[in-house]
Structure formats: structure tokens, C-alpha cells
Design a protein around this motif. Structure first.
Motif, PDB file in Angstrom:
ATOM      1  N   ARG A  45     -23.438  28.076   4.008  1.00 47.75           N
ATOM      2  CA  ARG A  45     -23.385  29.099   5.730  1.00 47.75           C
ATOM      3  C   ARG A  45     -23.905  30.679   6.023  1.00 47.75           C
ATOM      4  O   ARG A  45     -24.729  31.151   6.812  1.00 47.75           O
ATOM      5  N   VAL A  48     -27.674  31.065   4.438  1.00 48.11           N
ATOM      6  CA  VAL A  48     -28.662  30.925   5.238  1.00 48.11           C
ATOM      7  C   VAL A  48     -28.506  31.770   6.435  1.00 48.11           C
ATOM      8  O   VAL A  48     -29.643  32.193   7.496  1.00 48.11           O
ATOM      9  N   LEU A  52     -31.827  34.621   7.922  1.00 48.70           N
ATOM     10  CA  LEU A  52     -32.556  34.219   9.444  1.00 48.70           C
ATOM     11  C   LEU A  52     -32.126  35.300  10.582  1.00 48.70           C
ATOM     12  O   LEU A  52     -33.274  36.185  10.944  1.00 48.70           O
ATOM     13  N   VAL A  80     -24.511  30.678  13.949  1.00 44.65           N
ATOM     14  CA  VAL A  80     -25.421  30.084  12.601  1.00 44.65           C
ATOM     15  C   VAL A  80     -25.753  31.263  12.263  1.00 44.65           C
ATOM     16  O   VAL A  80     -25.229  31.614  10.902  1.00 44.65           O
ATOM     17  N   GLU A  81     -26.558  32.265  12.852  1.00 44.46           N
ATOM     18  CA  GLU A  81     -25.828  33.951  12.145  1.00 44.46           C
ATOM     19  C   GLU A  81     -25.314  34.284  11.328  1.00 44.46           C
ATOM     20  O   GLU A  81     -25.822  35.162  10.547  1.00 44.46           O
ATOM     21  N   ALA A  87     -24.560  24.785  10.349  1.00 43.50           N
ATOM     22  CA  ALA A  87     -26.109  23.643  11.245  1.00 43.50           C
ATOM     23  C   ALA A  87     -26.687  22.685  10.678  1.00 43.50           C
ATOM     24  O   ALA A  87     -26.686  23.452   9.147  1.00 43.50           O
ATOM     25  N   SER A  89     -29.707  20.307   8.981  1.00 46.41           N
ATOM     26  CA  SER A  89     -31.165  20.435   9.385  1.00 46.41           C
ATOM     27  C   SER A  89     -31.855  20.433   9.940  1.00 46.41           C
ATOM     28  O   SER A  89     -32.871  21.508   9.748  1.00 46.41           O
ATOM     29  N   LEU A  92     -31.580  23.723  11.505  1.00 48.08           N
ATOM     30  CA  LEU A  92     -32.026  24.777  10.629  1.00 48.08           C
ATOM     31  C   LEU A  92     -33.286  25.013  10.611  1.00 48.08           C
ATOM     32  O   LEU A  92     -34.239  25.904  11.024  1.00 48.08           O
ATOM     33  N   LEU A 103     -39.022  25.197   6.262  1.00 46.12           N
ATOM     34  CA  LEU A 103     -37.335  24.837   6.372  1.00 46.12           C
ATOM     35  C   LEU A 103     -37.087  25.098   4.504  1.00 46.12           C
ATOM     36  O   LEU A 103     -37.102  25.747   4.469  1.00 46.12           O
TER      37      LEU A 103
END
Length: 142
Positions: A45, A48, A52, A80-81, A87, A89, A92, A103
Motif C-alpha cells: 500500500r 502503490v 499515485l 491511499v496516497e 485500496a 482494485s 486503484l 491498472l
């Protein structure tokens, strides 16, 4: 009938009294403990979310713009960032799509970052090259 008991309440303790533990001699660390890396491995997490955020900042877009385009609440996208939320799928994919990424692109970048960070933290005898195996794929589990 009268009783000649003094006017005192009897206290019954609910828990036993705490005793101080005696100091135990510490054993020297084992070979396995000495080989463990001091730095924790990165979480998916975090990777990702970082990708982002990097992409959003590279495009000079605000969190509000991306959240509106992705149809995600701004506070949730922020979480999330920052790697605070795991998060789904769908989320995302929406966030990546709002940034013009697929994705697969997002996950491939995160996987590349994971490999880069893991190889930096792995010592001798660890990591993809240690056993002679080569890992080109990506595995996600829910």
C-alpha cells in the motif's frame, strides 16, 4: 444478640499484588537474529500510494482534481496516497485512470519499486539472484 466486632470494613483484593519480575540474563543474539535487516520491507500500500502521488505531482494536478475525476472522496484518496488505506482494485483502477495510467501500469511501477527497494535491503544469500531463480512476474493476493 450483639456482636463485639470493631466498626471496620474488611478489604478483599480483587487481583494479586504485582510483584517485580526478577531480571533475567540476556542471551547474545543468535546468528539468525544478527542477519535480519534492521529496515522493514516496504508495504504494497505504501508503494502503490507513493506511485499515485508521484504521478499526480508530476502532472501538477491537485488531489481534488484527481479525486473528482476518479470519483473518489478526496480524504480517501489522500489516505491511499499516504499508504494509510489498503485500496480495492476498483479504487486503484479509478485513481490510475484519472492519472492516465492503466491498472497494469500502476502495479508494474509498484512492482519495480518493490524489487528496487528489496534488493537494496537484502543481504548475501537473499533476494532473487541468491538461488539462481529469476522473478519477472507479479503476484497479488487478496
Amino acid at each position: 444478640m450483639t456482636s463485639h466486632v470493631p466498626n471496620e470494613a474488611r478489604v478483599i483484593p480483587m487481583r494479586p499484588r504485582a510483584t517485580r519480575p526478577q531480571a533475567r540474563p540476556t542471551a547474545p543474539p543468535t546468528a539468525v537474529e544478527r542477519r535480519r535487516p534492521a529496515v522493514r520491507e516496504p508495504l504494497w500500500r505504501d508503494l502503490v500510494g507513493g506511485i499515485l502521488r508521484q504521478e499526480r505531482l508530476a502532472q501538477e494536478r491537485t488531489l481534488k482534481e484527481v479525486a473528482e475525476t476518479a470519483r473518489i472522496s478526496m480524504p480517501y484518496l489522500s489516505e491511499v496516497e499516504r499508504g494509510r488505506k489498503e485500496a480495492s482494485s476498483e479504487v486503484l483502477a479509478a485513481a490510475a485512470g484519472a492519472l492516465g495510467l492503466g491498472l497494469g501500469d500502476l502495479l508494474a511501477r509498484a512492482q519495480g519499486e518493490l524489487v528496487r527497494l528489496s534488493s537494496r535491503h537484502s543481504g548475501p544469500g537473499r533476494g532473487p539472484g541468491a538461488s539462481g531463480a529469476r522473478f519477472d512476474g507479479m503476484c497479488l493476493a487478496a
